[in-house]
Design a protein around this motif. Structure first.
Motif, mmCIF file in Angstrom:
data_model
loop_
_atom_site.group_PDB
_atom_site.id
_atom_site.type_symbol
_atom_site.label_atom_id
_atom_site.label_comp_id
_atom_site.label_asym_id
_atom_site.label_seq_id
_atom_site.Cartn_x
_atom_site.Cartn_y
_atom_site.Cartn_z
ATOM 1 N N GLY A 124 19.990 8.636 6.381
ATOM 2 C CA GLY A 124 21.398 9.015 6.436
ATOM 3 C C GLY A 124 21.583 10.231 7.316
ATOM 4 N N SER A 125 22.806 10.761 7.307
ATOM 5 C CA SER A 125 23.090 11.994 8.037
ATOM 6 C C SER A 125 24.019 12.846 7.176
ATOM 7 C CB SER A 125 23.696 11.706 9.411
ATOM 8 O OG SER A 125 23.677 12.870 10.215
ATOM 9 N N ALA A 126 24.451 13.972 7.732
ATOM 10 C CA ALA A 126 25.191 14.944 6.933
ATOM 11 C C ALA A 126 26.164 15.712 7.816
ATOM 12 C CB ALA A 126 24.210 15.908 6.264
ATOM 13 N N GLU B 95 25.633 13.047 2.992
ATOM 14 C CA GLU B 95 25.746 14.083 1.975
ATOM 15 C C GLU B 95 27.159 14.658 2.000
ATOM 16 O OE1 GLU B 95 21.111 15.644 1.872
ATOM 17 O OE2 GLU B 95 22.693 17.016 2.519
ATOM 18 N N LEU B 96 27.523 15.355 0.927
ATOM 19 C CA LEU B 96 28.880 15.902 0.830
ATOM 20 C C LEU B 96 29.087 17.110 1.727
ATOM 21 C CD1 LEU B 96 29.496 15.720 -3.024
ATOM 22 C CD2 LEU B 96 30.315 14.146 -1.252
ATOM 23 N N ALA C 285 23.891 12.722 -1.912
ATOM 24 C CA ALA C 285 23.677 13.993 -2.608
ATOM 25 C C ALA C 285 24.815 14.966 -2.342
ATOM 26 C CB ALA C 285 22.360 14.637 -2.178
ATOM 27 N N GLY C 286 24.924 15.938 -3.241
ATOM 28 C CA GLY C 286 25.720 17.138 -3.013
ATOM 29 C C GLY C 286 24.789 18.315 -2.794
ATOM 30 N N THR C 287 25.361 19.459 -2.409
ATOM 31 C CA THR C 287 24.561 20.644 -2.099
ATOM 32 C C THR C 287 25.176 21.887 -2.731
ATOM 33 O OG1 THR C 287 23.883 19.696 0.023
ATOM 34 C CG2 THR C 287 23.608 22.071 -0.238
ATOM 35 N N ALA D 203 16.067 10.098 3.429
ATOM 36 C CA ALA D 203 15.673 10.926 4.565
ATOM 37 C C ALA D 203 16.943 11.181 5.366
ATOM 38 C CB ALA D 203 14.614 10.224 5.413
ATOM 39 N N ILE D 204 17.532 12.340 5.146
ATOM 40 C CA ILE D 204 18.845 12.655 5.705
ATOM 41 C C ILE D 204 18.688 13.538 6.938
ATOM 42 C CG2 ILE D 204 21.094 13.667 5.225
ATOM 43 C CD1 ILE D 204 20.438 11.141 3.560
#
Length: 300
Positions: A11-13, A46-47, A73-75, A270-271
């Motif tokens: 993924g990406s973010a 991701e958020l 995921a969140g951070t 694996a972001i």
């Protein structure tokens, strides 16, 4: 052809679009990020910083769903080494992010320790080394956080070693892992940050494989990194210099990292994160497209 990395979910973010803050005029609007991350061929996101994407669960679910995206995921950022006095304020922030992360169907919360050096001013906020008491606060605090997040939200915390934090080098990461319960706390291995701080990602995966719960894919430019280390440049200005670079032009090589992760025999996110704050609005999409193509060539 490379072996298929069928246990790795790529993924990406927002970070790969130059997004570090909930609201900043130098960043692309969230709608553009969502449009472009989908266009680049990613399925997972991701958020990012809480408040950048919509925080209403129904609206966010609609916005990501109509683009064929899902949230991994969140951070959150935490300063748990400061002891019980910060628990209440930490939990107020964590519970907010965890609730939205849970509502999006994600299962992970990435936890980043607070910085000891200011990103912009280079002001030393705290000593770079923790005392024994602070290490105990950090490890016990993370275990408590892992327990509470799991009990209340059904999420696993993955702690992210990060440049200019107290959890950075190989020695610090190993001390942290050896001092925490694997049932409560595992690691988000960011390949770029770990290389930035002198660590070997493949070695860490092979040595502490059962503690690797999540990956961030990132590379550093070794020449710029050498200048950053020599000049004691803080992380923020180092990013502005281009220390984090587009794969596959930097280190570590991602093919052996992904292969080592595949050998663990568990499903892992694996972001992709290429720190680029600040960046021109038109810069991220072409990089994201090329990076996704490169990762496919690795089997991911």
């Amino acid at each position: 052809m490379p072996a298929a990395l069928d246990r790795i979910r790529v993924g990406s973010a927002p970070d790969s679009w130059g997004v570090w803050f909930a609201d900043d005029p130098l960043q692309v609007p969230w709608e553009r990020f969502l449009d472009e991350v989908a266009e680049a061929g990613y399925e997972w996101i991701e958020l990012g910083p809480y408040g950048y994407l919509p925080t209403d669960p129904a609206r966010l679910a609609d916005e990501v769903g109509k683009r064929g995206l899902k949230v991994s995921a969140g951070t959150v950022f935490t300063g748990l080494h400061r002891g019980p006095a910060v628990w209440e304020s930490t939990w107020a922030h964590v519970s907010q992010v965890a609730a939205l992360t849970q509502a999006m169907g994600a299962r992970h919360l990435v936890v980043i320790p607070s910085f000891w050096r200011d990103d912009k001013t280079a002001e030393i906020l705290e000593p770079p080394e923790l005392t024994g008491e602070q290490w105990a606060h950090l490890t016990k605090g993370m275990e408590r956080l892992g327990h509470e997040v799991k009990e209340r939200y059904g999420l696993d915390i993955v702690v992210h070693p990060h440049a200019d934090t107290h959890l950075d080098t190989e020695a610090h990461v190993e001390r942290f892992l050896d001092s925490t319960d694997s049932d409560l706390v595992n690691l988000c291995l960011d390949t770029g940050h770990y290389a930035y701080c002198g660590g070997d990602s493949v070695k860490l995966i092979e040595t502490y494989g059962e503690r690797i719960g999540y990956l961030h894919l990132k590379q550093v430019d070794p020449d710029i990194l050498a200048e950053v280390v020599r000049d004691e440049v803080p992380f923020g200005p180092a990013v502005a210099r281009g220390v984090m670079c587009e794969p596959p032009s930097g280190v570590p090589a991602l093919e052996p990292v992904l292969a080592a992760a595949q050998r663990l025999g568990v499903e892992l996110f694996a972001i992709v994160e290429q720190d680029m704050y600040p960046c021109e609005a038109d810069a991220p999409l072409p990089i994201a497209v090329r990076t996704r193509k490169f990762l496919r060539s690795c089997g991911a």
